[in-house]
Design an enzyme around this catalytic site. Sequence first.
Site, PDB file in Angstrom:
ATOM      1  N   GLY A  86       0.871  -1.174   0.000  1.00 12.91           N
ATOM      2  CA  GLY A  86       0.000   0.000   0.000  1.00 12.91           C
ATOM      3  C   GLY A  86       0.902   1.216   0.000  1.00 12.91           C
ATOM      4  O   GLY A  86       1.420   1.589  -1.038  1.00 12.91           O
ATOM      5  N   THR A  87       1.067   1.867   1.120  1.00 13.85           N
ATOM      6  CA  THR A  87       2.219   2.690   1.473  1.00 13.85           C
ATOM      7  C   THR A  87       2.205   4.157   1.093  1.00 13.85           C
ATOM      8  O   THR A  87       1.473   4.593   0.212  1.00 13.85           O
ATOM      9  CB  THR A  87       3.526   2.085   0.919  1.00 13.85           C
ATOM     10  OG1 THR A  87       4.554   2.303   1.833  1.00 13.85           O
ATOM     11  CG2 THR A  87       3.916   2.599  -0.396  1.00 13.85           C
ATOM     12  N   THR A  88       3.066   4.883   1.796  1.00 13.49           N
ATOM     13  CA  THR A  88       3.467   6.239   1.418  1.00 13.49           C
ATOM     14  C   THR A  88       4.975   6.324   1.603  1.00 13.49           C
ATOM     15  O   THR A  88       5.484   6.005   2.680  1.00 13.49           O
ATOM     16  CB  THR A  88       2.786   7.305   2.297  1.00 13.49           C
ATOM     17  OG1 THR A  88       1.373   7.131   2.258  1.00 13.49           O
ATOM     18  CG2 THR A  88       3.142   8.704   1.815  1.00 13.49           C
TER      19      THR A  88
END
Length: 243
Positions: A48-50
């Site tokens: 997913g992530t940022t």
Amino acid sequence: MRAPQHNSDFSRTVDQLADDPNPYEPEVGSMPQNEFSRADLDNVNKTGTTTIGISTADGVVIATDMRASLGGRFVSNKNVQKVEQIHPTGALTMVGSVGGAQSFIGSLRAEVNLYEARRGEPISMDALATLAGNFARGGPFFAIHPILGGVDEEGSHVYSIDPAGGVMEDDYTVTGSGMQLAYGLLEQEFEEDLSNDEATTIAARAIKSAAERDTGSGNGVFLCEITDEGVDIHGHHDFDEVV
């Protein structure tokens, strides 16, 4: 030694070989196949992530969240280190498919070590970014969009590597599912010639902002500080420690 028998594989004549278009071509196995549909691939373990990369007066700061999820709907791990050192003064983030990103990092790290062993000097950041783009475009790495950050003789560099192999250098960049939320804060806070300490605080705040609304991001922040002396990576489950 026995003589080849009539009609054996060792006694075929030109006429017998005529029906085979490539009689001397080596036999190879079939390519690996799977029966996964696009819907199946949506459920693989993804970060997913940022992830954020900022070029500073001191070097580079990279920040990532710590969450891995299944299809963005279930948290499969709360303590994922999504930034790895791959160069004496360079690091790469992990975005997209976990398996693809881990393989990508391992392959690049091996190439960096080979380059240094053969030439006696570290590979430049520009050459490493080009190599990363070539790997992303032609390799078996599924759904990756990493950030490469590092320092060399020409200064500090931050690159975004897109899944098709495109390489774009910028003063700061964001990738991942929380990128719009993080960009909003970075656009307001970024200034030229930030120190690493200032950029670390801004990057951590941007990760926290994304984690508030993006279901694929959260559980803390990993911060990576890069200078011409090396790479320092440290994780924090509590945002209050760094913002």
